[in-house]
Design an enzyme around this catalytic site. Structure first.
Site, PDB file in Angstrom:
ATOM      1  N   ILE A   1       0.898  -1.157   0.000  1.00  0.00           N
ATOM      2  CA  ILE A   1       0.000   0.000   0.000  1.00  0.00           C
ATOM      3  C   ILE A   1       0.933   1.202   0.000  1.00  0.00           C
ATOM      4  O   ILE A   1       1.924   1.229   0.727  1.00  0.00           O
ATOM      5  CB  ILE A   1      -0.954   0.002   1.222  1.00  0.00           C
ATOM      6  CG1 ILE A   1      -1.871   1.237   1.216  1.00  0.00           C
ATOM      7  CG2 ILE A   1      -0.207  -0.072   2.553  1.00  0.00           C
ATOM      8  CD1 ILE A   1      -2.975   1.194   2.299  1.00  0.00           C
ATOM      9  N   SER A   2       0.625   2.204  -0.841  1.00  0.00           N
ATOM     10  CA  SER A   2       1.533   3.340  -0.980  1.00  0.00           C
ATOM     11  C   SER A   2       1.606   4.157   0.306  1.00  0.00           C
ATOM     12  O   SER A   2       0.683   4.174   1.111  1.00  0.00           O
ATOM     13  CB  SER A   2       1.070   4.246  -2.120  1.00  0.00           C
ATOM     14  OG  SER A   2       0.911   3.523  -3.314  1.00  0.00           O
ATOM     15  N   GLN A   3       2.726   4.853   0.438  1.00  0.00           N
ATOM     16  CA  GLN A   3       2.963   5.749   1.568  1.00  0.00           C
ATOM     17  C   GLN A   3       1.970   6.924   1.481  1.00  0.00           C
ATOM     18  O   GLN A   3       1.789   7.492   0.394  1.00  0.00           O
ATOM     19  CB  GLN A   3       4.394   6.263   1.436  1.00  0.00           C
ATOM     20  CG  GLN A   3       4.846   7.210   2.488  1.00  0.00           C
ATOM     21  CD  GLN A   3       6.147   7.913   2.081  1.00  0.00           C
ATOM     22  OE1 GLN A   3       6.689   7.676   0.995  1.00  0.00           O
ATOM     23  NE2 GLN A   3       6.625   8.769   2.955  1.00  0.00           N
TER      24      GLN A   3
END
Ligand code: SAH
Length: 212
Positions: free
Chosen positions: A59-61
């Site tokens: 999951i992206s930052q």
């Protein structure tokens, strides 16, 4: 873990890092990121970091989600947005709150199915998901006034550029293991594109083909 204070702290951090768009910051504050992450890791949901979601993906930052969304919206409101790499569905959900309609493609079926359940739980109805290789874009739904890629090809795919409407904006990480750059490509006219290099980033690679 999901307290207002924890989320406020995340938003303060995003501001410190230069995110300025108030609508983006509000949506980042309201979005329950913990539901996009497996329970074992959900205590870390409001840290500003990428986290594993299985299948070697992350999951992206939050910072990069906020920043890419801000870059995408910098030209004005958007009606039709294509996302390449649904992953957990977190960036999809953020976009759905800020644009007219989101079209999102993912090559790994089980990730897409989980994302679909989460988006339903959040009652986000302006999202269409497709299981396919997003390097090809989504020709049937083109043109888009915005395209956001959450995985990095070695070069900007021509297909994505061609699915931009005139004036449309494509935000995409580009490069291999040596390092990647976030790029903004704007389609100025039928056959004219301007590219700007925004910042150094680290994304999972854009891979071809699909996984069932
Ligand atoms: N923004 C997402 C990031 C997911 S990671 C999130 O916050 O959860 C990037 C995703 O891109 C992965 O799920 C990966 O499977 C997907 N991906 C990689 N190459 C792809 C391709 N060619 N087509 C569609 N999805 C792709």
């Amino acid at each position: 873990m999901t307290s207002q204070r924890t989320r406020d702290r995340l938003v303060s951090r995003l501001r410190e890092q230069g995110v300025e768009n108030e609508s983006v910051l509000n949506v980042m504050r309201d979005m329950p990121r913990h539901i996009f992450i497996d329970e074992a890791l959900s205590h870390r949901a409001y840290e500003d970091t990428a986290l594993p979601i299985g299948y070697n993906q992350t999951i992206s930052q939050p910072y990069i989600v906020a920043k890419m969304t801000e870059y995408l919206l910098a030209g004005g409101p958007l009606q039709r947005v294509l996302e390449v790499g649904t992953g957990s569905g977190y960036q999809t959900a953020i976009l759905a709150r800020l644009v007219g309609q989101v079209y999102s493609v993912e090559r790994i079926r089980p990730l897409q199915e989980k994302a679909r359940q989460r988006l339903q739980l959040l009652k986000l109805r302006n999202v269409q998901l497709k299981h396919s290789d997003g390097g090809m874009g989504w020709p049937g739904k083109a043109p888009f006034d915005g395209i956001l890629a959450a995985c990095a090809p070695e070069q900007v795919p021509e297909e994505l550029k061609q699915q931009l409407q005139i004036g449309g904006r494509l935000i995409i990480p580009v490069g291999g293991t040596q390092g990647q750059q976030l790029k903004l490509v704007i389609r100025d006219a039928e056959n004219s594109y301007t590219t700007q290099v925004l910042e150094g980033v680290k994304f999972v690679p854009l891979l071809s083909g699909v996984i069932r």
